[in-house]
Design a protein around this motif. Sequence first.
Motif, PDB file in Angstrom:
ATOM      1  N   LYS A 108     -10.407  -2.943   1.666  1.00  0.00           N
ATOM      2  CA  LYS A 108     -10.316  -1.496   1.533  1.00  0.00           C
ATOM      3  C   LYS A 108      -9.091  -1.015   2.303  1.00  0.00           C
ATOM      4  N   SER A 109      -8.259  -0.215   1.657  1.00  0.00           N
ATOM      5  CA  SER A 109      -7.067   0.306   2.305  1.00  0.00           C
ATOM      6  C   SER A 109      -7.424   1.138   3.528  1.00  0.00           C
ATOM      7  N   LEU A 139       0.817  -1.208   0.000  1.00  0.00           N
ATOM      8  CA  LEU A 139       0.000   0.000   0.000  1.00  0.00           C
ATOM      9  C   LEU A 139       0.856   1.265   0.000  1.00  0.00           C
ATOM     10  N   ARG A 140       1.971   1.223   0.694  1.00  0.00           N
ATOM     11  CA  ARG A 140       2.846   2.396   0.788  1.00  0.00           C
ATOM     12  C   ARG A 140       4.255   1.950   1.143  1.00  0.00           C
ATOM     13  N   ASN A 147     -10.652  -9.353  -0.793  1.00  0.00           N
ATOM     14  CA  ASN A 147     -10.948  -8.027  -1.317  1.00  0.00           C
ATOM     15  C   ASN A 147     -11.037  -7.090  -0.122  1.00  0.00           C
ATOM     16  N   ASP A 177      -6.386   5.083   2.507  1.00  0.00           N
ATOM     17  CA  ASP A 177      -7.159   6.010   1.676  1.00  0.00           C
ATOM     18  C   ASP A 177      -8.485   5.449   1.184  1.00  0.00           C
ATOM     19  N   GLY A 178      -8.848   4.254   1.642  1.00  0.00           N
ATOM     20  CA  GLY A 178     -10.128   3.688   1.253  1.00  0.00           C
ATOM     21  C   GLY A 178     -10.154   3.029  -0.114  1.00  0.00           C
ATOM     22  N   SER A 179      -9.018   2.991  -0.822  1.00  0.00           N
ATOM     23  CA  SER A 179      -8.980   2.356  -2.140  1.00  0.00           C
ATOM     24  C   SER A 179      -9.175   0.848  -2.006  1.00  0.00           C
ATOM     25  N   ARG A 180      -9.748   0.230  -3.049  1.00  0.00           N
ATOM     26  CA  ARG A 180     -10.040  -1.199  -3.023  1.00  0.00           C
ATOM     27  C   ARG A 180      -8.877  -1.989  -3.633  1.00  0.00           C
ATOM     28  N   HIS A 181      -8.600  -3.161  -3.049  1.00  0.00           N
ATOM     29  CA  HIS A 181      -7.523  -4.025  -3.520  1.00  0.00           C
ATOM     30  C   HIS A 181      -7.962  -5.477  -3.395  1.00  0.00           C
TER      31      HIS A 181
END
Length: 381
Positions: free
Chosen positions: A120-121, A71-72, A118, A124-128
């Motif tokens: 949510k980060s 994620l980062r 599946n 930032d709430g992004s889906r992965h």
Amino acid sequence: MSSSTTPRFRFQIAATDGKARTGTLTMQRGEIRTPAFMPVGTAATVKAMKPEAVRRTGADIILGNTYHLMLRPGAERVAKLGGLHKFMNWKRPILTDSGGYQVMSLSDLSKVTDEGVNFKSHLDGSRHLLTPERSIEVQRLLDSDIIMQFDELVRPDVNAEKQREAMDRSIAWAKRSRAEFDRGGAHAERAAIFGIQQGVLDEKLRKESADALIDIGFDGYAVGGLAVGEGQEAMLGCLDFAPDQLPIGKPRYLMGVGKPDDLVEAVRRGIDMFDCVLPSRSGRTGQAFTLDGPINIRNARFAEDTSPLDASCECPTCSTYSRAYVHHLVRSGEILGAMLMTEHNLSFYQRLMSDMRAAIVDGRFDAFANEFLDRYRRRGA
């Protein structure tokens, strides 16, 4: 020894004493003495420590986290910058966990299916979508030395059906993780992959999991799914049988454990490798580990105490600074306080590993363990 003559992965047991073992795990980036404790460098850093300082504590290997690093700053970015070792200036082996624990701990943000997870980060709430294949790919991009299979773990209070479901899914994911690792080309020729035994506290499920993992074939095997709320007594009860279900000639890694007395009890039961955030996290919150049990350095009784954190410790913190000074730093919220406390705690853990290795070689592990546990558990502040 040059990388051309160093084996990809070799585990040699030098001595045993009861179930306790000591040996050496040899990889191209260096040797790992076992029993080994791996400081946790979740986001490419062991918090409050420079990598060279971590090495000076005696650490042969550290742990990085797949979930957080993907994620980062992103696995592809780390690869572009030369891999995790170069990125963080750690030249020795790195083990990366697969992200399975984070999936469980962030369960309100994730959905598990047979395909993968599946989620949510939390940033930032992004889906992965994290699948066994993607988990292995991320670890390969990081250039991890020891890759962990992607697995699903559940807490011990879930019903038997969910325990069975998670164990079966972890076996299926182990097969996919192994296959993806084997597709890794040059990376697979220098790295290793560990399988993760699941089954919560159920001996039959643990045996079924171990047998399936052995059939797939891994370089090492982890005992997963413990230290998630079951308590020390239950954990040790599981360790009375779980390590024995794994191959005797392969390293056994107890994930996410633990307190100093946990480590001694686990080595007594045949565990070779550990990781835990406890020594570094405790260092940042004011808890120091000593032979006489943990102390809370924030306590007012240390305000004028000129003795070191642990009189038996020769780490730079204990050799240079008093409890009174560290007390002042921690109470004042000074960054140096976290640095000195973390350095001591990691040094304490590595010294404990060294002492256990020596006790096993000398055939006196039980005596050492009993003496350590009696003293450590007698008092704490």
